[in-house]
Design an enzyme around this catalytic site. Structure first.
Site, mmCIF file in Angstrom:
data_model
loop_
_atom_site.group_PDB
_atom_site.id
_atom_site.type_symbol
_atom_site.label_atom_id
_atom_site.label_comp_id
_atom_site.label_asym_id
_atom_site.label_seq_id
_atom_site.Cartn_x
_atom_site.Cartn_y
_atom_site.Cartn_z
ATOM 1 N N GLU A 109 0.846 -1.428 -0.039
ATOM 2 C CA GLU A 109 -0.051 0.164 -0.021
ATOM 3 C C GLU A 109 0.921 1.159 0.030
ATOM 4 O OE1 GLU A 109 -2.562 -1.407 3.395
ATOM 5 O OE2 GLU A 109 -4.103 -0.835 1.862
ATOM 6 N N GLU A 129 -4.221 -9.355 3.225
ATOM 7 C CA GLU A 129 -5.000 -9.037 4.503
ATOM 8 C C GLU A 129 -6.130 -9.972 4.537
ATOM 9 O OE1 GLU A 129 -3.730 -6.903 2.111
ATOM 10 O OE2 GLU A 129 -3.047 -5.141 3.389
#
Ligand code: NAI
Length: 698
Positions: A109, A129
């Site tokens: 990210e 995730e």
């Protein structure tokens, strides 16, 4: 050049020179993004803003860029600075991500908030995730679809997959691959950099309902019962029509919500239990021996798989069979595994050929090489196993570790009379041995710390999940399985049908129902085991004759005979009327009044039986800690990972409820239901099983 002098400077180094700013994530070993790193990054971004840098290079120290968020912080409230806010500011800078090594989760990210991404050749990238029960929480679901489109983003995020630098380049996730990504970033011209838009300023991706549906269907199959993959897909789907600011807000809210939820907690619990298991070989008083050569005795289902697995990690392996015909069958079994490896793309035909010739298959014990470890996987009969170890004891040096793969037998008895008994133990692999992750490591009365440490180290090399267990009938897993099957069989007598039990347990999250599993492995195996234990004659359990009759009277041995608990045709499995009649007859003969069971009651009884047996196992010291029992059930028996294993599940239910259930069930069936030791005490003390995990974490 200066490194900031604040307290948090160690986590992110900052160098500013001639309008260029270099930020280095530095939190060994893999630059996990915890509070300090977020603080460091926040300060670094501020320094670059203040310096009005015209080029910012973000990279990582050591072998990783950043391996993701620090999951240990997930149990506490989120502490500022939060990554989304820091990345919103980073995105406004002319930044290049120089991905020196893995960029996962929050690491990727960060890279997505840079305008250009350059990766080293061995770099792995991904947003895993969902495997921890959450969605990406710092813009991953919003920036990625704008860069690579909805279809590719949906696949990558909902599967939590890791891809190579080459795959990332093909997808447009990175811009280039370079041996030295920092040098490559330095040579990017300012014009090129300025021409690049931040990902969130790019046009919204085109809607792609078909791709979203395909990803949803796949996630339903791969991660049945899990909410995070579907929640991630909701967010990705919405990028086509939701303004980025709103999308980011939705993502963050979803992330925080899931993070505290039961599934994420359970998945974190299993993740940390696995890490503790992998690190266990270092936790013994003695150092592990390095094992580079092995003898495997028995080349059937298990022996062939074990030999294949050992060979795949470079252990020189010799297989011993009982006679020439059996040796030929063993050869065929091993060759088949190598051929399947080629089909699955694990190896080339040339590698498979070399592998086949590496594993020597022979009969008898004459002139065996003096190997480091011998693993026995012959028939499940104590006399046969004892004879094998007597022969191995005579043929091999007395330093060779001796291991049995028995499923149930008394490991102390198997090794009676063997020289240097401290080198003996059980290594209980699961079928197929080269695939299944679980290995129960059985310590005998004599097993030394060196032997245990060596077994754990070998398991870690095999990329298995090792769990230590003491000697008892069935160790941890098969003992719980026996209790589980018994309670299900009792429900058949009292009114349920096998397919109803199966469907209730599958809806709970088990990979398969208990009866479908028996059909797959063959009813004759469990039958032989019952004969051995003469369970029929025990006074302290209700006898359920159904499975015995299926074998003895009906020859229904499972899938291999086209008939077991179900009838099997080319169209699949169907409930069997013959079995339904058998069940009803057995109820009548036992004098049971059949009654209806709800799915919830089936699940409650089955899981309570597993919990009770697990509490016995803990009480007797067969398992070291509750988390080990969880690993056994998740990795060996298809227990839903997102429920965290049976002990984590027990904590969710609470001991009081478990006790009340047992008392209630015992009113009608006192023979099957008794309070496990310590349960009352645990209720009184308000103790949770998780507390016991803490005590024993190395
Ligand atoms: P299997 O019947 O497929 O293979 C046993 C092999 O041992 C045969 O190839 C046989 O020729 C050989 N053998 C028998 N006596 C021998 C001797 N004296 N010397 C050398 N070889 C001999 O059995 P399987 O399924 O591989 O099971 C082996 C062991 O592993 C058993 O103790 C079983 O309980 C255990 N086990 C089996 C699992 C399974 O799912 N099949 C799972 C975990 C453990």
């Amino acid at each position: 050049m200066d490194k900031t002098s604040q307290d948090n400077s160690s986590a992110v180094g900052v160098e500013i020179s001639e309008g260029q700013c270099r930020m280095t994530l530095d939190n060994p070993p893999v630059n996990v993004i915890g509070h300090q790193v977020r603080q460091g990054l926040d300060a670094a971004v501020r320094a670059a803003e203040d310096a009005r840098a015209d080029k910012v290079i973000v990279t990582g120290a050591g072998k990783a860029f950043a391996a993701g968020a620090d999951a240990k912080e997930f149990d506490q409230p989120a502490r500022p600075p939060h990554l989304p806010g820091v990345l919103a500011r980073l995105e406004q800078l002319p930044a290049i991500a120089a991905l020196n090594g893995m960029a996962l989760g929050g690491g990727l990210e960060i890279a997505l908030a840079c305008r250009i991404r350059i990766a080293a050749p061995g770099c792995r990238l991904g947003l895993p995730e969902v495997t921890l029960g959450v969605v990406p929480g710092a813009g991953g679901t919003q920036r990625l679809p704008r860069l690579i489109g909805i279809e590719a983003a949906a696949k990558l995020i909902s599967e939590g997959a890791r891809i190579t630098a080459e795959e990332a380049l093909d997808l447009g996730l990175i811009d280039a691959i370079a041996d030295d990504p920092v040098e490559a970033a330095k040579s990017v011209s300012l014009d090129t950099l300025q021409a690049r838009q931040p990902a969130l300023d790019r046009p919204a991706p085109a809607p792609n309902p078909n791709a979203i549906k395909a990803a949803r269907d796949k996630a339903h199959k791969r991660a049945r019962g899990q909410i995070a993959p579907q929640a991630a897909l909701d967010l990705i789907e919405a990028t086509a029509h939701t303004p980025p600011a709103q999308g980011l807000e939705n993502e963050r809210a979803q992330f925080l919500d899931l993070r505290q939820g039961p599934q994420a907690k359970a998945l974190r619990h299993v993740f940390f239990a696995e890490r503790a298991a992998a690190a266990r070989s270092n936790g013994f008083e003695a150092a592990p021996k390095s094992l580079s050569s092995a003898v495997v005795v028995g080349g059937g289902t298990m022996g062939a798989g074990i030999a294949y697995a050992l060979d795949s990690i470079g252990v020189t392996t010799t297989l011993v069979e009982v006679d020439t015909a059996a040796a030929e069958r063993a050869r065929t079994n091993i060759d088949k595994l190598f051929d399947e490896g080629v089909k699955r793309g694990k190896s080339t035909p040339e590698e498979a050929k070399a592998g086949k010739s590496r594993i020597a298959v022979r009969t008898g014990y004459k002139a065996l090489p003096p190997v480091d470890i011998a693993i026995e996987a012959v028939f499940e009969e104590i006399q046969v196993k004892r004879a094998v170890f007597a022969a191995l004891d005579a043929a091999l040096p007395c330093e060779t570790i001796l291991a049995t793969n028995t499923s149930y037998l008394d490991v102390n008895r198997i090794f009676e009379g063997i020289r240097a008994p401290e080198r003996c133990l059980g290594l209980h692999f699961f079928s197929p041995a080269h695939v299944m992750k679980l290995v129960e490591i059985i310590r005998t009365n004599n097993t030394s710390q060196t032997t245990l440490a060596s077994a754990f180290a070998l398991a870690a090399r095999l990329r298995k999940v090792p769990v230590e267990a003491g000697v008892c009938d069935g160790f941890i897993g098969n003992r719980i399985l026996t209790a589980y099957r018994q309670v299900c069989d009792i429900m058949l007598l009292d009114g349920a049908m096998p397919w109803q039990v199966d469907s209730a347990m599958v809806a709970f999250g088990m990979a398969m129902g208990p009866y479908a599993v028996q059909d797959l492995s063959g009813l004759d195996i469990a039958y032989a085991n019952r004969q051995r234990k003469t369970l029929r004659d025990t006074q302290d359990a209700r006898h359920v004759p159904i499975a015995d009759r299926m074998v003895e009277d009906l020859g229904r041995l499972g899938r291999k005979t086209g008939a077991g608990w179900y009838d099997y045709t080319d169209d699949g499995a169907r409930p069997s009327t013959q079995v339904a009649e058998l069940v009803e007859t057995a109820s009548k003969e036992a004098g049971c009044q059949r009654r209806a069971f709800t799915d919830d009651e089936i699940v409650a009884r089955a899981t309570t039986a597993m919990i009770c047996e697990s509490l016995h196992i803990l009480h007797e010291g067969i398992a070291r800690r509750p988390a080990d029992i969880d690993l056994v059930l998740v990795h060996g028996y298809g227990f839903p990972r997102w429920r965290g294993g049976i002990m984590h599940h027990a904590d969710r239910i609470g001991f009081e409820e478990v006790r009340d259930r047992v008392r209630r069930y015992a009113q009608d069936d006192p023979l099957s239901w008794r309070l496990p030791p310590d349960l009352e005490q645990r209720v009184a003390q308000g103790q949770a099983l998780a507390d016991l995990n803490q005590e024993k974490t190395e």
